[in-house]
Structures are given as C-alpha cells and as structure tokens.
Design an enzyme around this catalytic site. Sequence first.
Site, PDB file in Angstrom:
ATOM      1  N   LYS A   1      44.101  32.640  44.172  1.00 34.69           N
ATOM      2  CA  LYS A   1      42.964  33.926  43.468  1.00 34.69           C
ATOM      3  C   LYS A   1      44.509  34.857  42.842  1.00 34.69           C
ATOM      4  O   LYS A   1      44.376  35.451  42.417  1.00 34.69           O
ATOM      5  CB  LYS A   1      42.082  34.309  44.357  1.00 34.69           C
ATOM      6  CG  LYS A   1      41.131  34.020  43.886  1.00 34.69           C
ATOM      7  CD  LYS A   1      38.986  34.364  44.421  1.00 34.69           C
ATOM      8  CE  LYS A   1      38.248  33.364  44.137  1.00 34.69           C
ATOM      9  NZ  LYS A   1      37.073  34.500  44.650  1.00 34.69           N
TER      10      LYS A   1
ATOM     11  N   HIS B   1      26.987  38.100  45.387  1.00 36.62           N
ATOM     12  CA  HIS B   1      28.116  37.943  44.388  1.00 36.62           C
ATOM     13  C   HIS B   1      27.290  36.383  44.049  1.00 36.62           C
ATOM     14  O   HIS B   1      28.566  36.344  43.311  1.00 36.62           O
ATOM     15  CB  HIS B   1      28.843  38.251  45.349  1.00 36.62           C
ATOM     16  CG  HIS B   1      29.764  39.195  45.827  1.00 36.62           C
ATOM     17  ND1 HIS B   1      28.896  40.244  45.099  1.00 36.62           N
ATOM     18  CD2 HIS B   1      29.472  39.607  47.609  1.00 36.62           C
ATOM     19  CE1 HIS B   1      30.030  41.290  46.728  1.00 36.62           C
ATOM     20  NE2 HIS B   1      29.595  40.516  47.281  1.00 36.62           N
TER      21      HIS B   1
ATOM     22  N   LYS C   1      25.602  34.347  41.705  1.00 31.12           N
ATOM     23  CA  LYS C   1      24.895  35.341  39.441  1.00 31.12           C
ATOM     24  C   LYS C   1      22.853  33.814  40.591  1.00 31.12           C
ATOM     25  O   LYS C   1      22.975  32.931  40.650  1.00 31.12           O
ATOM     26  CB  LYS C   1      25.373  33.823  38.863  1.00 31.12           C
ATOM     27  CG  LYS C   1      27.251  34.681  38.591  1.00 31.12           C
ATOM     28  CD  LYS C   1      27.212  33.669  38.288  1.00 31.12           C
ATOM     29  CE  LYS C   1      29.056  34.278  38.093  1.00 31.12           C
ATOM     30  NZ  LYS C   1      30.003  33.475  37.746  1.00 31.12           N
TER      31      LYS C   1
ATOM     32  N   GLU D   1      41.191  44.034  46.972  1.00 31.16           N
ATOM     33  CA  GLU D   1      41.367  44.686  45.892  1.00 31.16           C
ATOM     34  C   GLU D   1      41.172  45.766  46.365  1.00 31.16           C
ATOM     35  O   GLU D   1      40.100  45.825  47.073  1.00 31.16           O
ATOM     36  CB  GLU D   1      40.891  42.834  44.949  1.00 31.16           C
ATOM     37  CG  GLU D   1      41.470  42.348  44.052  1.00 31.16           C
ATOM     38  CD  GLU D   1      40.764  41.940  43.499  1.00 31.16           C
ATOM     39  OE1 GLU D   1      39.160  41.792  42.462  1.00 31.16           O
ATOM     40  OE2 GLU D   1      41.185  41.310  42.421  1.00 31.16           O
TER      41      GLU D   1
HETATM   42  P1  ADP Z   1      33.850  33.877  43.833  1.00 33.42           P
HETATM   43  O1  ADP Z   1      34.868  32.874  43.423  1.00 33.42           O
HETATM   44  O2  ADP Z   1      32.902  33.474  45.532  1.00 33.42           O
HETATM   45  O3  ADP Z   1      32.409  33.358  42.974  1.00 33.42           O
HETATM   46  P2  ADP Z   1      34.633  36.614  42.407  1.00 33.42           P
HETATM   47  O4  ADP Z   1      35.478  36.873  42.688  1.00 33.42           O
HETATM   48  O5  ADP Z   1      34.109  35.546  41.581  1.00 33.42           O
HETATM   49  O6  ADP Z   1      33.916  35.696  43.193  1.00 33.42           O
HETATM   50  O7  ADP Z   1      33.491  37.341  42.039  1.00 33.42           O
HETATM   51  C1  ADP Z   1      32.470  37.469  42.414  1.00 33.42           C
HETATM   52  C2  ADP Z   1      31.583  38.715  42.217  1.00 33.42           C
HETATM   53  O8  ADP Z   1      32.270  39.504  43.724  1.00 33.42           O
HETATM   54  C3  ADP Z   1      31.730  39.293  41.127  1.00 33.42           C
HETATM   55  O9  ADP Z   1      31.239  39.205  40.219  1.00 33.42           O
HETATM   56  C4  ADP Z   1      31.392  41.057  41.948  1.00 33.42           C
HETATM   57  O10 ADP Z   1      30.179  41.115  41.723  1.00 33.42           O
HETATM   58  C5  ADP Z   1      31.661  41.013  43.054  1.00 33.42           C
HETATM   59  N1  ADP Z   1      32.953  41.613  43.379  1.00 33.42           N
HETATM   60  C6  ADP Z   1      34.426  40.807  43.650  1.00 33.42           C
HETATM   61  N2  ADP Z   1      35.815  41.573  43.196  1.00 33.42           N
HETATM   62  C7  ADP Z   1      35.162  42.753  43.176  1.00 33.42           C
HETATM   63  C8  ADP Z   1      35.894  44.035  42.998  1.00 33.42           C
HETATM   64  N3  ADP Z   1      37.180  43.978  43.266  1.00 33.42           N
HETATM   65  N4  ADP Z   1      35.565  44.729  43.156  1.00 33.42           N
HETATM   66  C9  ADP Z   1      33.917  44.801  42.882  1.00 33.42           C
HETATM   67  N5  ADP Z   1      32.820  43.852  43.242  1.00 33.42           N
HETATM   68  C10 ADP Z   1      33.424  42.930  43.040  1.00 33.42           C
END
Ligand code: ADP
Length: 461
Positions: free
Chosen positions: A121, A240, A242, A205
């Site tokens: 990532k 986190h 869906k 982040e």
């Molecule tokens: P994964 O690969 O585990 O699915 P993601 O990076 O796609 O992780 O993030 C999944 C979810 O986590 C996002 O849809 C959001 O709800 C939450 N999330 C991720 N990063 C952030 C952030 N910097 N701030 C707020 N929520 C976040």
Amino acid sequence: MLGRKINRLLVANRGEIAIRIFRAATELGIRTVAVYSEQDNVSIHRFKADESYLVGAGKGPIEAYLDIDSIIEIAKRNDIDAIHPGYGFLAENAEFAKRCQDEGIIFIGPSPELIDKFGDKVEARRLAIEANIPVIPGTPEPIETLQEALLFAKEYGYPIIIKGVSGGGGRGMRIVRSQDELQDSLDRARSEARSSFGNAKVYLERYLEQPKHIEVQILGDNHGNIVHLFERDCSVQRRHQKVVEVAPSLSLDDKLREEICQSALTLMQKAGYSNAGTVEFLLTPDNRFYFIEVNPRIQVEHTITELITGIDIVQAQIRVAEGHALSDEEIGIADQSQIQMSGFAIQCRVTTEDAENNFLPDAGRLSAWRSGGGFGVRLDGGNGYPGAIITPFYDSLLVKISTYGTSFDQAARKMLRTLREFRIRGVKTNLPFLENVVTHPDFLSGSYDTSFIDTKPELFI
Ligand code: ADP
C-alpha cells in the site's frame, strides 16, 4: 486481436465467486473446472462446474485453496488454458500469477509485477502521488519506531490510522486518538499485521472523520486501452468491511464523478494496468477525495456495476486475458463514451452473522431455504439450499442480493421486498439487520458515511 483462445478454465476459488465465474465462462462456450478442499466435498460450487478435482489433499480448509503446487498440478494434468483466482485466497498473490505464467497457463488478472506493486500500500500511494492523485497525508515509507510516529503526529496531528502495508479485508487497522495510545497501538498493529498478512510492516495515515468510501471500477486490455465503469459507494461498513454497496453514488454530482473517475483512470493508465481492477477513494464531507488503495482483482460488489452498465465484467476479464482489445467485437467497448450508466443498483451481503451476538458467524444445517427473486433482482450465491451444511471454515457469505431500479428508491424497495421474501432457518443470518439498513432514512437519502453502522444503534434492533 487474439493471443490464445481459452477452452478450459479452472477457478482457484470456491463459493459464490467460483459459480459466478463458471456462469460467465459457460456462456462463452468455455469448459469449466472446479477445485474443492476436503472440507468442501459437498459444497455446491464443485457441482456447478463441468469437472471438479480435490485440491490440497490432507490440508486444512483454507490452506487447500492456497496450495499453489496442487492447483498447478491439477491444471497441468487437465489441460487447463487459464486460471481465474476470484477474490481472496490467491487473487492477489504475485507468486501464483508468476507461476501460472511460467507454466504457460493464463492468469486472469493483471501482471505479477502490478499485483506486487498494488499489494504494497505504501508503493501504491507512491504511484498515486507520482500520478498527481490526491492521497491522504501519510508516511512515505513504513515506520519502524515510536519516534517516527511521533514526528508524523506532530506534523499532522491526531487522529491517526495505523495500517498494514500488505493489509486487506479491513483487518489490522488501528485508530489512534492521542499520544498515550501510540506505542501500544503500534505494537498491536504490527503483531496483527504479522499474523494476518505475514508482514509486520505498518505505515501511518491521517484518519479522516466520517468519509464516504467511493471506488471506481476499471477495465483495461493488454494493448494499452483502459476505461472506467463509473463508481460504487461502499460506505455502509462494519469494522471497515463492506456490508451494503450502491452504484452509482448518491453523493457525487457530474463534475465530481468525472474528476474521481478520471483520477482513477490516470493512475491505472500510468501503471499500465490491464484486466479488471478497482481504485478506492475516501470522500470527505467537504467533497475532497483521496486515494486509499487499488484492488487488482474482481471485487465482491462488481455485480452492481454490471447492473448499471450492462457490461459483464467477468466475461470481459476472460476476453482480455485471451488477448482481445476492449474494442474487439467480443468485448465491444470501442471507447469510454460507449459506457453509459443507467438506473441504480444496491447489493446486500447476506451472511451467517448474528447481529444480536456481535456478528458472530453461525454454522450448521439449513433446515429451510426459500429465496427471494423477481424483476430486477439478481442473486449470486451457491451455498444455500434446504439441507445444506454451512461449515465454520470459510467466509460467512451466504448469498449476495443485487437489485436494480430506474430510481434509487425503487432499487431500495426491491431490496426490502427481496430481503423479506427470504426464509433461512437453521443458521442465524444478518437479514433483519440488512432490512434495518435499507429502510433507514439516512440510507435512503444517501446521507450516510463510513460511520453509519457504528453510530446507529437502531440498526441492531
Ligand atoms: P483494506 O484493504 O483492509 O480494505 P482500505 O485501505 O481499503 O483497507 O480501507 C478500508 C476502510 O477503512 C475504508 O473504506 C475506510 O472506511 C477505512 N479507512 C481506511 N483508511 C482510512 C483513513 N485514512 N481515514 C478514515 N478511514 C479510513
């Protein structure tokens, strides 16, 4: 333009996605081959293929589907032209994609190099920055020490989110709201990342409060052509992950939609992406969007994009893997302007999770299974029928319900009707919870974000 025709396709997966891919392949006149673990001996996906073979004999339920040697051996023994990995398991395993390549088997997905890049990532963020796509303030490299985290916090403030470099499935993320939580959260995030993904590296982040999750479906061929299939809104999440997805998003006007879709396209063009992939963004309440990650594979929620665009994404994946250009008759997308969206689609993931008991997945024998259906309702399932045994070994997904309507309201009403038509007995399900979601005024008005489930206790009644 054809590279090599696929006559025999193996799906290195199980459950609904294996069946989804078999259906797409069968319609293209391709013979389908399933693999199944010992624990999946009576799982329905094996009977939905033309042929099926035991994979990973003597191995555990998950390990069997991760057994690269066993899968390749089955493929070679049975004249397989191509392997579709589905999602999960080996879908984002660059080593597997490479192995297929080396063995002369088509891997239906992007190149091993791209899987590798987007699997990291931090590297994906770097690509996004190079492509001038907005990213959330974050550390440019994985962090090792508390000092580095403190420096980041000093510059950007709290809250911070700690994420695994190889993370996925919403696991291993930690939100830190103050300095005194930092060390402990770092330690925990690292050990979670190590045990879940075999890679303890984490990065930071800035944590955005109450964003929406908007993702753009991309499709590219091996000849440098690439298009987007508009966006999905996946803000209805629990931990986190869906739960309910909507296409298109109710929160974008045409200008913002164009900007987000173009950003996704720019990134994937720059990366030289081919096959299906998704670029994920977070959208803040002031309508700024930020890149979070790329998923270099088919996603669970691809169905709703298919409903609003009329494009069979899995068939397009197969055709691209054969070497077809997007503009070839077999795919039929001459250029971006040919992709039009119409209407609205919603997907609900019906699982064996018990909403009254902290969403603990249930297992057992289904004593009753009656499906909903009707006009505008698409079901992607496989495990559910009267008498079926739901094992505790895998993903708790029972069936995906996708509904289509000319308006969002119509799609939502169809969803409610379908959820109510379902009768599932013998295992607990999240059906009552989903009913509460799709009737909630905030859901119906589109004014929900990723905090929706956590902040609405009424959904659990
Ligand atoms: P994964 O690969 O585990 O699915 P993601 O990076 O796609 O992780 O993030 C999944 C979810 O986590 C996002 O849809 C959001 O709800 C939450 N999330 C991720 N990063 C952030 C952030 N910097 N701030 C707020 N929520 C976040």
